[in-house]
Design a protein around this motif. Structure first.
Motif, PDB file in Angstrom:
ATOM      1  N   UNK A  99       0.830  -1.203   0.000  1.00  0.00           N
ATOM      2  CA  UNK A  99       0.000   0.000   0.000  1.00  0.00           C
ATOM      3  C   UNK A  99       0.865   1.254   0.000  1.00  0.00           C
ATOM      4  N   UNK A 100       0.458   2.247  -0.799  1.00  0.00           N
ATOM      5  CA  UNK A 100       1.131   3.554  -0.875  1.00  0.00           C
ATOM      6  C   UNK A 100       2.618   3.448  -1.211  1.00  0.00           C
ATOM      7  N   UNK A 101       2.973   2.452  -2.019  1.00  0.00           N
ATOM      8  CA  UNK A 101       4.378   2.272  -2.385  1.00  0.00           C
ATOM      9  C   UNK A 101       4.782   3.303  -3.433  1.00  0.00           C
ATOM     10  N   UNK A 102       5.908   3.974  -3.177  1.00  0.00           N
ATOM     11  CA  UNK A 102       6.471   4.933  -4.135  1.00  0.00           C
ATOM     12  C   UNK A 102       7.984   4.778  -4.075  1.00  0.00           C
ATOM     13  N   UNK A 111      11.117   2.224   6.514  1.00  0.00           N
ATOM     14  CA  UNK A 111       9.789   2.694   6.897  1.00  0.00           C
ATOM     15  C   UNK A 111       8.824   1.527   6.851  1.00  0.00           C
ATOM     16  N   UNK A 112       7.773   1.619   7.669  1.00  0.00           N
ATOM     17  CA  UNK A 112       6.764   0.566   7.699  1.00  0.00           C
ATOM     18  C   UNK A 112       5.755   0.759   6.571  1.00  0.00           C
ATOM     19  N   UNK A 113       5.457  -0.356   5.901  1.00  0.00           N
ATOM     20  CA  UNK A 113       4.442  -0.398   4.851  1.00  0.00           C
ATOM     21  C   UNK A 113       3.520  -1.569   5.140  1.00  0.00           C
ATOM     22  N   UNK A 114       2.255  -1.431   4.744  1.00  0.00           N
ATOM     23  CA  UNK A 114       1.311  -2.535   4.847  1.00  0.00           C
ATOM     24  C   UNK A 114       1.279  -3.260   3.509  1.00  0.00           C
ATOM     25  N   UNK A 115       1.397  -4.566   3.583  1.00  0.00           N
ATOM     26  CA  UNK A 115       1.292  -5.406   2.387  1.00  0.00           C
ATOM     27  C   UNK A 115       0.053  -6.267   2.561  1.00  0.00           C
ATOM     28  N   UNK A 116      -0.870  -6.169   1.605  1.00  0.00           N
ATOM     29  CA  UNK A 116      -2.088  -6.984   1.634  1.00  0.00           C
ATOM     30  C   UNK A 116      -2.075  -7.904   0.428  1.00  0.00           C
ATOM     31  N   UNK A 117      -2.526  -9.136   0.662  1.00  0.00           N
ATOM     32  CA  UNK A 117      -2.571 -10.070  -0.447  1.00  0.00           C
ATOM     33  C   UNK A 117      -3.065 -11.434  -0.025  1.00  0.00           C
ATOM     34  N   UNK A 118      -2.794 -12.396  -0.878  1.00  0.00           N
ATOM     35  CA  UNK A 118      -3.282 -13.757  -0.686  1.00  0.00           C
ATOM     36  C   UNK A 118      -2.096 -14.702  -0.516  1.00  0.00           C
ATOM     37  N   UNK A 132       5.635  -4.522   6.812  1.00  0.00           N
ATOM     38  CA  UNK A 132       7.006  -4.804   6.394  1.00  0.00           C
ATOM     39  C   UNK A 132       7.833  -3.532   6.487  1.00  0.00           C
ATOM     40  N   UNK A 133       9.103  -3.700   6.798  1.00  0.00           N
ATOM     41  CA  UNK A 133      10.048  -2.585   6.785  1.00  0.00           C
ATOM     42  C   UNK A 133      10.718  -2.596   5.415  1.00  0.00           C
ATOM     43  N   UNK A 134      10.672  -1.450   4.725  1.00  0.00           N
ATOM     44  CA  UNK A 134      11.235  -1.356   3.386  1.00  0.00           C
ATOM     45  C   UNK A 134      12.180  -0.165   3.326  1.00  0.00           C
ATOM     46  N   UNK A 135      13.347  -0.378   2.697  1.00  0.00           N
ATOM     47  CA  UNK A 135      14.330   0.697   2.550  1.00  0.00           C
ATOM     48  C   UNK A 135      15.226   0.426   1.357  1.00  0.00           C
ATOM     49  N   UNK A 136      15.966   1.462   0.970  1.00  0.00           N
ATOM     50  CA  UNK A 136      17.008   1.315  -0.046  1.00  0.00           C
ATOM     51  C   UNK A 136      18.261   0.846   0.675  1.00  0.00           C
ATOM     52  N   UNK A 141      16.618  -2.913  -3.015  1.00  0.00           N
ATOM     53  CA  UNK A 141      15.504  -2.606  -2.122  1.00  0.00           C
ATOM     54  C   UNK A 141      15.377  -3.746  -1.111  1.00  0.00           C
ATOM     55  N   UNK A 142      15.430  -3.414   0.171  1.00  0.00           N
ATOM     56  CA  UNK A 142      15.342  -4.420   1.240  1.00  0.00           C
ATOM     57  C   UNK A 142      13.944  -4.412   1.836  1.00  0.00           C
ATOM     58  N   UNK A 143      13.364  -5.606   1.904  1.00  0.00           N
ATOM     59  CA  UNK A 143      12.031  -5.773   2.491  1.00  0.00           C
ATOM     60  C   UNK A 143      12.126  -6.856   3.561  1.00  0.00           C
ATOM     61  N   UNK A 144      11.707  -6.521   4.780  1.00  0.00           N
ATOM     62  CA  UNK A 144      11.768  -7.460   5.906  1.00  0.00           C
ATOM     63  C   UNK A 144      10.440  -7.415   6.635  1.00  0.00           C
ATOM     64  N   UNK A 145       9.937  -8.597   7.006  1.00  0.00           N
ATOM     65  CA  UNK A 145       8.689  -8.643   7.762  1.00  0.00           C
ATOM     66  C   UNK A 145       8.683  -9.832   8.709  1.00  0.00           C
ATOM     67  N   UNK A 146       8.035  -9.634   9.843  1.00  0.00           N
ATOM     68  CA  UNK A 146       7.771 -10.699  10.812  1.00  0.00           C
ATOM     69  C   UNK A 146       6.265 -10.736  11.016  1.00  0.00           C
ATOM     70  N   UNK A 147       5.692 -11.934  10.892  1.00  0.00           N
ATOM     71  CA  UNK A 147       4.250 -12.086  11.077  1.00  0.00           C
ATOM     72  C   UNK A 147       3.945 -13.505  11.531  1.00  0.00           C
ATOM     73  N   UNK A 148       2.701 -13.750  11.859  1.00  0.00           N
ATOM     74  CA  UNK A 148       2.281 -15.059  12.369  1.00  0.00           C
ATOM     75  C   UNK A 148       1.252 -15.669  11.429  1.00  0.00           C
ATOM     76  N   UNK A 149       1.378 -16.974  11.244  1.00  0.00           N
ATOM     77  CA  UNK A 149       0.438 -17.743  10.437  1.00  0.00           C
ATOM     78  C   UNK A 149      -0.145 -18.845  11.313  1.00  0.00           C
TER      79      UNK A 149
END
Length: 179
Positions: A99-102, A111-118, A132-136, A141-149
């Protein structure tokens, strides 16, 4: 002559289109389903693919389930044969949008970004939303996330014999460097 012009235009358009996509084939997903006081149930897959469309923020990832490595070989065997049934369901996929990716607004500070999907796993799909935390970074481009399934969401049964040693709430971490 027309054929050559059309081929040249197709080549140019595919080259410009491919510049809108960043990719990795060496992303990492780690998961842990450990319960305190019992043996660690943790695995890592370092051959995960991920593609990001920098114009739209669409993101897709694929992990081959047989690529997860455990410290204990028997755990790896049980994971593939009894839990995720990797011969029948060989991969896990995610397709979504940041969401709101530029791309032009990314900095070296995450910075924190929300990623929605399937998320699709074990033949089941579930809509998820993660942060997810996203940065240059220096390599892309580095993308890191921790979540629970939750294993119940994907009809992954934990046998009663080990139900006290393995949690249904699995902690997942992914790390991608997209180039």
């Amino acid at each position: 002559m027309k054929t050559k012009i059309i081929m040249a235009l197709l080549l140019i358009s595919s080259l410009s289109f491919s510049q809108d996509k960043l990719i990795t084939k060496t992303g990492t997903i780690t998961f842990e389903a450990s319960v305190p006081s019992f043996e660690q149930v943790k695995a890592k897959n370092s051959g995960v693919s991920c593609v990001l469309n920098t114009k739209t923020g669409e993101i897709a990832s694929l992990a081959l389930l047989k690529g997860f490595r455990f410290k204990v070989a028997l755990m790896e065997e049980h994971f593939n044969e009894n839990y995720v049934e990797s011969d029948k369901f060989p991969k896990a996929t995610f397709k979504g949008k940041i969401e709101n990716f530029d791309l032009s607004k990314l900095t070296t500070t995450a910075n924190n970004y929300t990623i929605k999907g399937k998320l699709e796993l074990h033949g089941k799909s579930k809509d998820i939303a993660i942060t997810a935390k996203i940065k240059k970074g220096k390599d892309g481009i580095e993308i890191v996330s921790d979540f629970t399934v939750n294993t119940d969401d994907f009809d992954i049964e934990i046998p009663s014999v080990v139900s006290k040693k393995v949690t249904k709430k699995v902690n997942v971490r992914f790390e991608f460097v997209l180039k």
